[in-house]
Write a protein that holds these residues in place. Structure first.
Motif, mmCIF file in Angstrom:
data_model
loop_
_atom_site.group_PDB
_atom_site.id
_atom_site.type_symbol
_atom_site.label_atom_id
_atom_site.label_comp_id
_atom_site.label_asym_id
_atom_site.label_seq_id
_atom_site.Cartn_x
_atom_site.Cartn_y
_atom_site.Cartn_z
ATOM 1 N N ALA A 46 2.583 18.768 -44.269
ATOM 2 C CA ALA A 46 1.581 19.661 -44.557
ATOM 3 C C ALA A 46 2.310 20.987 -44.523
ATOM 4 O O ALA A 46 2.909 21.644 -43.551
ATOM 5 N N ARG A 47 1.970 21.929 -45.488
ATOM 6 C CA ARG A 47 2.653 23.223 -45.563
ATOM 7 C C ARG A 47 2.421 24.066 -44.690
ATOM 8 O O ARG A 47 1.118 24.023 -44.383
ATOM 9 N N GLU A 167 -8.124 35.688 -46.675
ATOM 10 C CA GLU A 167 -9.040 34.509 -46.836
ATOM 11 C C GLU A 167 -9.837 34.792 -48.090
ATOM 12 O O GLU A 167 -10.167 33.513 -48.551
ATOM 13 N N HIS A 170 -6.717 33.386 -50.524
ATOM 14 C CA HIS A 170 -6.217 32.210 -50.099
ATOM 15 C C HIS A 170 -6.900 31.281 -49.295
ATOM 16 O O HIS A 170 -7.335 31.661 -48.108
ATOM 17 N N THR A 171 -7.294 30.162 -49.696
ATOM 18 C CA THR A 171 -8.288 29.440 -49.481
ATOM 19 C C THR A 171 -7.853 28.655 -48.174
ATOM 20 O O THR A 171 -8.760 28.241 -47.305
ATOM 21 N N GLY A 172 -6.551 28.662 -47.821
ATOM 22 C CA GLY A 172 -6.128 27.908 -46.548
ATOM 23 C C GLY A 172 -5.690 28.819 -45.400
ATOM 24 O O GLY A 172 -4.811 28.532 -44.560
ATOM 25 N N GLU A 174 -6.878 30.356 -42.949
ATOM 26 C CA GLU A 174 -7.197 29.813 -41.621
ATOM 27 C C GLU A 174 -5.957 28.952 -41.091
ATOM 28 O O GLU A 174 -5.875 28.902 -39.919
ATOM 29 N N ARG A 175 -5.633 28.065 -41.756
ATOM 30 C CA ARG A 175 -4.790 26.944 -41.421
ATOM 31 C C ARG A 175 -3.289 27.413 -41.703
ATOM 32 O O ARG A 175 -2.374 27.029 -41.307
ATOM 33 N N ASP A 177 -1.845 28.386 -44.322
ATOM 34 C CA ASP A 177 -1.334 28.036 -45.580
ATOM 35 C C ASP A 177 -1.541 29.062 -46.637
ATOM 36 O O ASP A 177 -2.768 29.126 -46.844
ATOM 37 N N TYR A 178 -0.561 29.532 -47.216
ATOM 38 C CA TYR A 178 -0.646 30.493 -48.454
ATOM 39 C C TYR A 178 0.151 30.189 -49.671
ATOM 40 O O TYR A 178 0.276 30.871 -50.346
ATOM 41 N N ASP A 179 0.125 28.778 -49.818
ATOM 42 C CA ASP A 179 0.677 28.198 -50.880
ATOM 43 C C ASP A 179 -0.058 28.855 -51.863
ATOM 44 O O ASP A 179 -1.059 29.007 -52.396
ATOM 45 N N GLN A 182 -2.915 27.396 -53.743
ATOM 46 C CA GLN A 182 -4.286 27.398 -53.120
ATOM 47 C C GLN A 182 -4.941 28.424 -53.493
ATOM 48 O O GLN A 182 -5.936 28.608 -52.738
#
Lengths: 193, 127
Positions: A46-47, A167, A170-172, A174-175, A177-179, A182
């Motif tokens: 998990a990135r 956010e 970057h849909t991730g 909160e987690r 994750d800024y890939d 995404q």
């Protein structure tokens, strides 16, 4: 049959070794490069670009008006500057009682870019030198990642308006994750560069 | 047979009663040091009073307090202010005081008096 196996098995072992060493070296090379796809994050299941904010008090207080930004995004000296100027916080009043402020300052400092080993934090700390910026969005590190995005998609986009709203694209976020795969810019959709 | 589901209305009623009691305690914290009894009418006028530099309460809370507002800069939704749709409102003194402190200074350029806070709460509690 036995013969083939005898020569084949060492060969397979040898090739596996070469590939492992190669991949490791490649990953190390990326670690030093403070640009794209950094470090071992590429090989983790998990990135995680940032360790997400996990302190309940920090999330409650500093997530009230915007994303509870990941502590690894700025060095401890930046967080200390931010925390000592909450009365005029980017033009807003975000004052806290002394006890809560102290707890949050300690949490942010302990997990800051220059104290964390997770994801992008070490590279961000290195790229800043001794600077203590108040905004991550004004750092060279951030600007380099976002220089291809025209202002009309941000400032003139009613669904974004500011780069500080991670956010929104970057849909991730909160987690942590800024890939770049995404990313969905509102009104634009998937980002393909 | 005893059904746990039968207890739901009971807990709902209990929750509401507790919230009402908490709201009263928060209001009393301010009205105790205010000169006059809290007035919902004064509270409504204060809420709509223009602040410094063109600021006012509606910029973040919207015009219908039964609906969610939005922070005018960060766009983050702000839960409705009306206790009738958001029963958690004004039950936690620490939270109420934190936001009165910040937002009176930001909107009006000064802290609100205990009287003003009591009046505003009195009005918001009717919504």
């Amino acid at each position: 049959m036995k013969e083939i196996q005898k020569t084949f098995t060492p060969l397979v072992i040898f090739l596996t070794l070469v590939m492992t060493i190669g991949l490791t070296l490649q990953a190390c090379a990326y670690e030093d490069d403070d640009d794209d796809d950094e470090g071992f994050s590429r090989f983790l299941p998990a990135r995680m670009d940032f360790r997400p904010a996990d302190d309940p008090q920090y999330r409650e207080e500093c997530g009230a008006c915007h994303l509870a930004y990941p502590p690894g995004m700025l060095p401890a000296r930046s967080w200390q500057r931010i925390m000592s100027g909450l009365e005029d916080h980017f033009g807003e009043n975000a004052e806290l009682d002394a006890q809560t402020a102290r707890h949050i300052t300690e949490y942010l400092s302990a997990n800051a870019a220059d104290r964390s080993h997770t994801g992008r934090a070490p590279n961000i700390a290195r790229s800043l030198g001794v600077d203590a910026p108040l905004r991550f969005t004004e750092t060279r590190y951030f600007l380099r990642k976002h220089h291809e995005i025209p202002p009309r998609l941000v400032v003139n986009n009613p669904d974004v308006e500011s780069f500080s709203r991670c956010e929104a694209c970057h849909t991730g976020a909160e987690r942590g994750d800024y890939d770049e795969h995404q990313v969905r810019i509102p009104g634009v959709g998937r980002w393909d560069d | 047979m005893f059904k746990a589901r039968a207890l739901i209305p009971f807990f709902l009623l209990l929750g509401t009663t507790v919230a009402v009691a908490d709201r009263r305690a928060v209001l009393e914290h301010y009205s105790a040091t205010a000169e006059n009894a809290p007035s919902a009418e004064r509270g409504r006028m204060l809420w709509n009073k223009p602040g410094i530099r063109g600021r006012d309460c509606t910029q973040c809370h919207g015009n219908d307090l039964r609906q969610a507002g939005r922070h005018r800069r960060t766009r983050k939704p702000i839960d409705p202010m009306a206790p009738s749709v958001n029963p958690k409102r004004f039950t936690d003194l620490r939270k109420v005081e934190k936001w009165f402190h910040r937002n009176c200074k930001w909107t009006w350029g000064r802290e609100c008096t205990a009287q003003e806070k009591a009046d505003i709460l009195q009005w918001l509690n009717t919504l």
